[in-house]
Design an enzyme around this catalytic site. Structure first.
Site, mmCIF file in Angstrom:
data_model
loop_
_atom_site.group_PDB
_atom_site.id
_atom_site.type_symbol
_atom_site.label_atom_id
_atom_site.label_comp_id
_atom_site.label_asym_id
_atom_site.label_seq_id
_atom_site.Cartn_x
_atom_site.Cartn_y
_atom_site.Cartn_z
ATOM 1 C CD GLN A 1 -1.993 -13.610 1.760
ATOM 2 O OE1 GLN A 1 -3.340 -14.043 1.599
ATOM 3 N NE2 GLN A 1 -1.491 -12.756 2.334
ATOM 4 C CG ASP B 1 2.604 -6.655 -5.903
ATOM 5 O OD1 ASP B 1 3.621 -6.546 -5.771
ATOM 6 O OD2 ASP B 1 2.706 -5.219 -4.991
ATOM 7 C CB THR C 1 -0.902 0.081 1.229
ATOM 8 O OG1 THR C 1 -0.143 -0.240 2.738
ATOM 9 C CG2 THR C 1 -2.583 -1.111 1.539
ATOM 10 C CG HIS D 1 -3.223 -15.384 -4.079
ATOM 11 N ND1 HIS D 1 -3.491 -14.738 -3.146
ATOM 12 C CD2 HIS D 1 -2.877 -16.987 -3.257
ATOM 13 C CE1 HIS D 1 -4.348 -15.360 -1.630
ATOM 14 N NE2 HIS D 1 -3.393 -16.217 -2.264
ATOM 15 C CB CYS E 1 -4.067 -19.216 -23.767
ATOM 16 S SG CYS E 1 -5.457 -19.513 -25.321
ATOM 17 C CG PHE F 1 -8.472 -7.242 -1.766
ATOM 18 C CD1 PHE F 1 -8.176 -6.478 -2.883
ATOM 19 C CD2 PHE F 1 -7.891 -9.281 -1.952
ATOM 20 C CE1 PHE F 1 -8.064 -7.455 -4.577
ATOM 21 C CE2 PHE F 1 -7.583 -9.734 -3.707
ATOM 22 C CZ PHE F 1 -7.605 -8.473 -4.176
ATOM 23 C CB CYS G 1 -2.813 -23.221 -26.306
ATOM 24 S SG CYS G 1 -2.891 -21.940 -26.157
HETATM 25 P P1 NAD Z 1 -6.103 -7.919 3.044
HETATM 26 O O1 NAD Z 1 -6.208 -7.105 1.639
HETATM 27 O O2 NAD Z 1 -6.879 -8.698 2.984
HETATM 28 O O3 NAD Z 1 -5.285 -6.916 4.113
HETATM 29 C C1 NAD Z 1 -4.014 -6.375 4.256
HETATM 30 C C2 NAD Z 1 -3.525 -5.718 5.671
HETATM 31 O O4 NAD Z 1 -2.483 -4.709 5.446
HETATM 32 C C3 NAD Z 1 -5.044 -5.252 6.189
HETATM 33 O O5 NAD Z 1 -5.026 -5.844 7.451
HETATM 34 C C4 NAD Z 1 -4.047 -3.501 6.233
HETATM 35 O O6 NAD Z 1 -4.249 -3.436 7.546
HETATM 36 C C5 NAD Z 1 -2.911 -3.919 6.350
HETATM 37 N N1 NAD Z 1 -2.222 -2.726 6.051
HETATM 38 C C6 NAD Z 1 -2.630 -1.889 4.940
HETATM 39 N N2 NAD Z 1 -1.291 -1.589 4.546
HETATM 40 C C7 NAD Z 1 -0.462 -1.315 5.555
HETATM 41 C C8 NAD Z 1 0.607 -0.802 5.949
HETATM 42 N N3 NAD Z 1 1.066 0.421 4.990
HETATM 43 N N4 NAD Z 1 1.831 -0.675 6.859
HETATM 44 C C9 NAD Z 1 1.098 -2.240 7.286
HETATM 45 N N5 NAD Z 1 -0.166 -2.774 6.963
HETATM 46 C C10 NAD Z 1 -1.158 -2.223 6.339
HETATM 47 O O7 NAD Z 1 -4.350 -8.072 2.142
HETATM 48 P P2 NAD Z 1 -3.911 -9.922 2.139
HETATM 49 O O8 NAD Z 1 -3.932 -10.442 3.157
HETATM 50 O O9 NAD Z 1 -2.807 -9.699 1.076
HETATM 51 O O10 NAD Z 1 -5.055 -10.541 1.416
HETATM 52 C C11 NAD Z 1 -6.304 -10.418 0.279
HETATM 53 C C12 NAD Z 1 -5.535 -10.661 -0.796
HETATM 54 O O11 NAD Z 1 -5.147 -9.768 -1.903
HETATM 55 C C13 NAD Z 1 -4.575 -11.111 -1.773
HETATM 56 O O12 NAD Z 1 -5.192 -13.154 -2.014
HETATM 57 C C14 NAD Z 1 -3.847 -11.180 -2.883
HETATM 58 O O13 NAD Z 1 -2.950 -11.948 -4.210
HETATM 59 C C15 NAD Z 1 -4.857 -9.943 -2.795
HETATM 60 N N6 NAD Z 1 -4.049 -8.872 -3.026
HETATM 61 C C16 NAD Z 1 -2.655 -8.250 -3.816
HETATM 62 C C17 NAD Z 1 -2.504 -6.462 -3.984
HETATM 63 C C18 NAD Z 1 -0.967 -6.955 -4.306
HETATM 64 O O14 NAD Z 1 -0.322 -7.572 -4.996
HETATM 65 N N7 NAD Z 1 -0.162 -5.676 -3.716
HETATM 66 C C19 NAD Z 1 -3.166 -6.121 -3.994
HETATM 67 C C20 NAD Z 1 -5.112 -6.239 -3.397
HETATM 68 C C21 NAD Z 1 -5.085 -7.499 -2.878
#
Ligand code: NAD
Length: 257
Positions: free
Chosen positions: A106, A109, A34, A124, A132, A41, A135
């Site tokens: 997970q 990116d 983030t 993930h 595809c 999410f 194929c």
């Molecule tokens: P999630 O969204 O369920 O949880 C993210 C957690 O991170 C939250 O509890 C939040 O409070 C915390 N958070 C947010 N910003 C933060 C920061 N700066 N410092 C510390 N904590 C912080 O995400 P998840 O547990 O990864 O699971 C959900 C799914 O999200 C996964 O399947 C993943 O594939 C997918 N996803 C991936 C991306 C990416 O690749 N960047 C982005 C969105 C979702």
């Protein structure tokens, strides 16, 4: 939301655990990215506050591939502009120092690899590629973006005309490389969890496996997670702040500049 300061005592406890571990791993979620500008999410600014999680399901993809790709195209603009942040770089440095042996993520990116982590398991999948459905041929995402931007929505396979899907795991699809992740978790005596709500399974079994084998669990997250009850140390602050302090604490103790 007011931002919490990282607790120094917790950082010290986490450093103790990681320095004394024989085999430590990192387990990361959307919250580590983030601070790179990619929304998570379920966090306070999470995507699911704006959109329905149904959008990320295989059923939705199969029924509405055009709408799916339009949503994805929008997300990809943010994603491809993103750069690793302090937390990704700190994880990569801990791997180079031999403190962390692997990163199980997970995230889709690719920012761990961009920061220099080399042993990364992407449970993930990755948004950097499409596959595809007919194929199995894969395409780099920039090739797929060109197809979409020139009006081919959904994008199609050059080989067989099948529909392309991002090589990410959608809700309703099996995770990738879980056997490898489980094996690593079962041989680990510490796991550093960063930025995951620990609510998506089977991924969230990773810290549970480490705990069950007698290992230590460190959780860095801005909010409480669903597995706080198994944690040995909880550091509730921003991942970038926590990882910068943790890396410095470990380097100071080991006498590394
Ligand atoms: P999630 O969204 O369920 O949880 C993210 C957690 O991170 C939250 O509890 C939040 O409070 C915390 N958070 C947010 N910003 C933060 C920061 N700066 N410092 C510390 N904590 C912080 O995400 P998840 O547990 O990864 O699971 C959900 C799914 O999200 C996964 O399947 C993943 O594939 C997918 N996803 C991936 C991306 C990416 O690749 N960047 C982005 C969105 C979702």
């Amino acid at each position: 939301m007011s931002e919490k300061q990282c607790n120094t005592e917790d950082i010290k406890k986490a450093a103790d655990i990681l320095i004394n571990a024989h085999h430590a791993i990192a387990f990361t979620g959307a919250g580590i990215s983030t601070e790179s500008g990619i929304p998570d999410f379920r966090g306070p600014q999470g995507l699911w506050k704006q959109y329905s999680p149904e959008l990320a399901s295989i059923d939705y993809f199969l029924q509405h591939p055009k709408e799916f790709w339009l949503f994805y195209r929008m997300r990809m603009s943010t994603l491809f502009a993103a750069k690793p942040n302090r937390a990704h770089y700190a994880v990569a440095e801990l791997e180079k120092m031999g403190i962390i042996k692997a990163v199980i993520t997970q995230n889709v990116d690719g920012l761990h690899q961009a920061a220099g982590s080399s042993n990364v398991i992407e449970l993930h999948g990755t948004m950097r590629r499409a596959v595809c459905l007919a194929c199995g041929r894969t395409y780099p995402m920039d090739v797929v973006i060109k197809k979409i931007d020139s009006g081919q929505i959904p994008p199609l396979c050059d080989e067989c005309g099948g529909i392309l899907k991002p090589d990410t795991v959608l809700f309703g699809e099996p995770v990738k490389d879980f056997d490898r992740a489980r094996e690593l978790a079962l041989m680990s005596d510490a796991v550093l969890v960063i930025g995951s709500s620990l609510s998506v399974y089977p991924a969230a079994y990773v810290p549970i496996f480490v705990k069950e084998m007698g290992g230590k669990v460190i959780i860095i997250n801005m909010e409480p997670t669903e597995l706080d009850y198994i944690a040995d140390v909880i550091i509730q602050c921003k991942a970038g702040d926590a990882m910068t302090l943790l890396l410095k604490e470990i380097k100071d103790r080991l006498g590394i500049q």
